[in-house]
Design a protein around this motif. Structure first.
Motif, PDB file in Angstrom:
ATOM      1  N   GLN A  52       7.673  -6.365 -14.668  1.00 24.53           N
ATOM      2  CA  GLN A  52       7.225  -5.158 -13.892  1.00 24.53           C
ATOM      3  C   GLN A  52       5.962  -5.350 -13.091  1.00 24.53           C
ATOM      4  OE1 GLN A  52       7.317  -2.006 -16.827  1.00 24.53           O
ATOM      5  NE2 GLN A  52       9.077  -1.482 -16.382  1.00 24.53           N
ATOM      6  N   VAL A  53       5.340  -6.334 -13.874  1.00 25.83           N
ATOM      7  CA  VAL A  53       3.808  -6.860 -13.183  1.00 25.83           C
ATOM      8  C   VAL A  53       4.126  -7.632 -12.156  1.00 25.83           C
ATOM      9  CG1 VAL A  53       1.987  -8.345 -13.907  1.00 25.83           C
ATOM     10  CG2 VAL A  53       2.418  -6.644 -15.512  1.00 25.83           C
ATOM     11  N   LYS A  54       5.178  -8.588 -12.254  1.00 23.84           N
ATOM     12  CA  LYS A  54       5.567  -9.586 -11.362  1.00 23.84           C
ATOM     13  C   LYS A  54       6.070  -8.976 -10.065  1.00 23.84           C
ATOM     14  CE  LYS A  54       4.565 -13.261 -13.855  1.00 23.84           C
ATOM     15  NZ  LYS A  54       3.170 -14.150 -13.417  1.00 23.84           N
ATOM     16  N   LEU A  55       6.750  -7.729 -10.271  1.00 29.31           N
ATOM     17  CA  LEU A  55       7.461  -7.088  -9.077  1.00 29.31           C
ATOM     18  C   LEU A  55       6.291  -6.457  -8.494  1.00 29.31           C
ATOM     19  CD1 LEU A  55      10.378  -5.436 -10.489  1.00 29.31           C
ATOM     20  CD2 LEU A  55      10.315  -6.823  -8.620  1.00 29.31           C
ATOM     21  N   LYS A  56       5.267  -5.770  -9.213  1.00 27.17           N
ATOM     22  CA  LYS A  56       4.017  -5.363  -8.558  1.00 27.17           C
ATOM     23  C   LYS A  56       3.200  -6.270  -7.657  1.00 27.17           C
ATOM     24  CE  LYS A  56       1.223  -1.743  -7.887  1.00 27.17           C
ATOM     25  NZ  LYS A  56       1.873  -0.440  -7.505  1.00 27.17           N
ATOM     26  N   LYS A  57       3.309  -7.365  -8.061  1.00 27.78           N
ATOM     27  CA  LYS A  57       2.532  -8.704  -7.568  1.00 27.78           C
ATOM     28  C   LYS A  57       3.318  -8.951  -6.306  1.00 27.78           C
ATOM     29  CE  LYS A  57      -0.838 -11.552  -6.961  1.00 27.78           C
ATOM     30  NZ  LYS A  57      -2.364 -11.028  -6.899  1.00 27.78           N
ATOM     31  N   LEU A  58       4.565  -8.752  -6.301  1.00 27.86           N
ATOM     32  CA  LEU A  58       5.277  -9.081  -5.087  1.00 27.86           C
ATOM     33  C   LEU A  58       5.103  -8.089  -3.833  1.00 27.86           C
ATOM     34  CD1 LEU A  58       8.796 -10.368  -6.019  1.00 27.86           C
ATOM     35  CD2 LEU A  58       7.015 -11.571  -4.981  1.00 27.86           C
ATOM     36  N   GLU A  59       5.010  -6.919  -4.361  1.00 27.26           N
ATOM     37  CA  GLU A  59       4.702  -5.818  -3.480  1.00 27.26           C
ATOM     38  C   GLU A  59       3.320  -6.067  -2.697  1.00 27.26           C
ATOM     39  OE1 GLU A  59       4.758  -1.959  -5.030  1.00 27.26           O
ATOM     40  OE2 GLU A  59       6.923  -2.139  -6.114  1.00 27.26           O
ATOM     41  N   GLN A  60       2.496  -6.653  -3.438  1.00 34.15           N
ATOM     42  CA  GLN A  60       0.906  -6.663  -2.807  1.00 34.15           C
ATOM     43  C   GLN A  60       0.954  -7.985  -2.014  1.00 34.15           C
ATOM     44  OE1 GLN A  60      -1.236  -7.467  -6.525  1.00 34.15           O
ATOM     45  NE2 GLN A  60      -1.374  -5.318  -7.093  1.00 34.15           N
ATOM     46  N   LEU A  61       1.850  -8.809  -2.221  1.00 34.85           N
ATOM     47  CA  LEU A  61       2.031 -10.194  -1.434  1.00 34.85           C
ATOM     48  C   LEU A  61       2.527  -9.674   0.066  1.00 34.85           C
ATOM     49  CD1 LEU A  61       3.366 -13.001  -3.551  1.00 34.85           C
ATOM     50  CD2 LEU A  61       0.863 -12.469  -2.814  1.00 34.85           C
ATOM     51  N   GLN A  62       3.796  -8.659  -0.122  1.00 32.00           N
ATOM     52  CA  GLN A  62       4.399  -8.299   1.296  1.00 32.00           C
ATOM     53  C   GLN A  62       3.296  -7.572   2.039  1.00 32.00           C
ATOM     54  OE1 GLN A  62       7.701  -8.617   1.795  1.00 32.00           O
ATOM     55  NE2 GLN A  62       6.511  -8.429   3.573  1.00 32.00           N
ATOM     56  N   THR A  63       2.531  -6.755   1.357  1.00 31.71           N
ATOM     57  CA  THR A  63       1.379  -5.916   1.965  1.00 31.71           C
ATOM     58  C   THR A  63       0.519  -6.839   2.631  1.00 31.71           C
ATOM     59  OG1 THR A  63       1.644  -4.144   0.616  1.00 31.71           O
ATOM     60  CG2 THR A  63      -0.200  -4.138   1.825  1.00 31.71           C
ATOM     61  N   GLN A  64      -0.013  -7.927   2.193  1.00 33.37           N
ATOM     62  CA  GLN A  64      -0.865  -8.852   2.608  1.00 33.37           C
ATOM     63  C   GLN A  64      -0.279  -9.498   3.539  1.00 33.37           C
ATOM     64  OE1 GLN A  64      -2.283 -11.386  -0.668  1.00 33.37           O
ATOM     65  NE2 GLN A  64      -3.297  -9.543  -1.623  1.00 33.37           N
ATOM     66  N   LEU A  65       1.021 -10.064   3.406  1.00 31.42           N
ATOM     67  CA  LEU A  65       1.740 -10.786   4.742  1.00 31.42           C
ATOM     68  C   LEU A  65       1.765  -9.788   5.758  1.00 31.42           C
ATOM     69  CD1 LEU A  65       3.129 -13.405   5.216  1.00 31.42           C
ATOM     70  CD2 LEU A  65       5.123 -12.468   4.502  1.00 31.42           C
ATOM     71  N   ASP A  66       2.088  -8.752   5.725  1.00 33.89           N
ATOM     72  CA  ASP A  66       2.235  -7.787   6.909  1.00 33.89           C
ATOM     73  C   ASP A  66       1.008  -7.617   7.713  1.00 33.89           C
ATOM     74  OD1 ASP A  66       4.943  -7.219   6.387  1.00 33.89           O
ATOM     75  OD2 ASP A  66       4.594  -5.312   5.115  1.00 33.89           O
ATOM     76  N   LYS A  67      -0.153  -7.644   7.170  1.00 32.09           N
ATOM     77  CA  LYS A  67      -1.565  -7.499   7.586  1.00 32.09           C
ATOM     78  C   LYS A  67      -1.953  -8.777   8.467  1.00 32.09           C
ATOM     79  CE  LYS A  67      -6.372  -6.611   6.195  1.00 32.09           C
ATOM     80  NZ  LYS A  67      -7.434  -6.380   5.139  1.00 32.09           N
ATOM     81  N   ILE A  68      -1.741  -9.668   7.741  1.00 36.54           N
ATOM     82  CA  ILE A  68      -2.056 -11.229   8.375  1.00 36.54           C
ATOM     83  C   ILE A  68      -1.030 -11.279   9.629  1.00 36.54           C
ATOM     84  CG2 ILE A  68      -1.584 -13.694   8.115  1.00 36.54           C
ATOM     85  CD1 ILE A  68      -2.279 -13.406   5.061  1.00 36.54           C
ATOM     86  N   SER A  69       0.251 -10.869   9.375  1.00 35.13           N
ATOM     87  CA  SER A  69       0.879 -10.956  10.638  1.00 35.13           C
ATOM     88  C   SER A  69       0.448 -10.088  12.083  1.00 35.13           C
ATOM     89  CB  SER A  69       2.487 -10.459  10.575  1.00 35.13           C
ATOM     90  OG  SER A  69       3.210 -10.428  11.526  1.00 35.13           O
TER      91      SER A  69
END
Length: 368
Positions: A52-69
């Motif tokens: 569950q922690v790893k899944l939460k981390k993936l959500e954070q990476l996705q948010t960061q990637l959208d912001k960078i884009s």
């Protein structure tokens, strides 16, 4: 204009480097999660919380990637924008694939935990039994041998646990004075040795078990519950002595019989003496069988209602004061009398009260 253009180019270059570093950091974190997912399988070592922690981390990476884009779109970059977009798209795909893998693993683990049956080594289904609680030891010498056997069978001989986990379980099992014990090294073997050195004292163990038999509670009246408690106390300590290689013999039986006869109530001892047919010393087993039978008999007797008590309750209920009242006027006088009667506690006072209420016709029967 050229100066402003140069400053803008410098600003874009700084922003681009910053975004590239952030994108690189996302790739690095994503790679570690991908490695974790590919190596993980559904087993007892797999932790739901960790997934569950790893899944939460993936959500954070996705948010960061959208912001960078979005930030890449606002600046002029040295690379072609299409190249950057393709790179971001690839990262998005990797995030989605990793998320799917983690969710499949998590779902399989939950199903595996919730199932009511498990498979044994032969692949046959067997019923899943409740978890066995950890044995506990509080520092009583008489309890150490039993604790040691249980802990060794449940934890020490469990190949699925490593030494650190076994040490953790051992510390969790210790209570009271035993919890305060310290060992020379911080490992399972050292702590177990320290426990054995302090509590595995055979002389003290034997003394402890013998004293428990001698100090069993004395029974003063007929009681099935107390007889069974006495038998349990004796049997438990004899069993412990046998584990220590001290077997029963004729001498120990004679002593045990004498101790137990001093503990039981007078009537039970009388019945035991009456049950003996010869003058020979009975065996320990004969006495224990008699006590078991005696406790069952007392249980049966206690379940039968007491007829004397029933008759007594019936007699008390029949001892009523019968009042015969002839007309409405006398009823009013009776009410007045009843108010007065509360001040009197015996039949004589009650009669005196009645004589003062203008000869109300009353009959008093069976008054105490």
């Amino acid at each position: 204009m050229s100066k402003k253009s140069s400053e803008k180019d410098d600003c874009n270059a700084v922003s681009e480097k910053k975004l590239n570093r952030e994108k690189g950091a996302i790739k690095g974190t994503l790679s570690r999660i991908e490695t974790f997912t590919s190596e993980k399988t559904v087993s007892k070592d797999t932790n739901i919380t960790e997934l569950q922690v790893k899944l939460k981390k993936l959500e954070q990476l996705q948010t960061q990637l959208d912001k960078i884009s979005e930030e890449y779109c606002e600046i002029e970059t040295s690379e072609k924008f299409e190249t950057i977009q393709q790179d971001i798209e690839q990262i998005n795909e990797r995030i989605e694939e990793t998320e799917v893998g983690l969710k499949i693993l998590l779902s399989s683990l939950k199903v595996n935990e919730n199932t009511n049956t498990v498979l044994n080594d032969n692949g046959k289904a067997k019923i899943r039994l409740p978890e066995i609680p950890l044995p506990e030891f509080s520092g009583k010498i008489a309890e150490f041998a039993n604790f040691k056997n249980q802990f060794t069978n449940l934890i020490s001989n469990n190949d699925q646990l490593n030494d650190s986990q076994k040490l953790y379980y051992l510390r969790a099992s210790l209570k009271g004075d035993a919890k305060l014990l310290e060992s020379s090294s911080d490992n399972l073997q050292s702590l177990f040795k320290a426990l054995s050195d302090r509590y595995e004292n055979q002389r003290q163990l034997i003394d402890s078990h013998v004293l428990e038999i001698i100090n069993c509670d004395k029974i003063h009246s007929e009681s099935a519950k107390e007889l069974r408690a006495l038998m349990d106390c004796v049997n438990k300590n004899i069993r412990a002595l046998k584990v220590l290689k001290y077997e029963q013999n004729k001498l120990s039986d004679a002593m045990l019989i004498n101790i137990i006869l001093q503990k039981i109530d007078r009537e039970s001892r009388k019945q035991f003496e009456l049950s003996l047919k010869t003058a020979e010393i009975p065996t320990f087993d004969i006495l224990m069988k008699f006590l078991e039978k005696r406790s069952s008999l007392l249980d049966s007797i206690n379940r039968i209602p007491n007829s004397k008590m029933i008759n007594r309750n019936t007699a008390v209920s029949n001892r009523a004061k019968t009042l015969v009242v002839n007309n409405k006027k006398e009823i009013l006088k009776l009410v007045y009398c009843v108010k007065i009667i509360t001040h009197f506690s015996d039949a004589l006072s009650f009669k005196i009260c009645l004589s003062r209420t203008e000869r109300i016709s009353l009959e008093i029967t069976n008054c105490v």
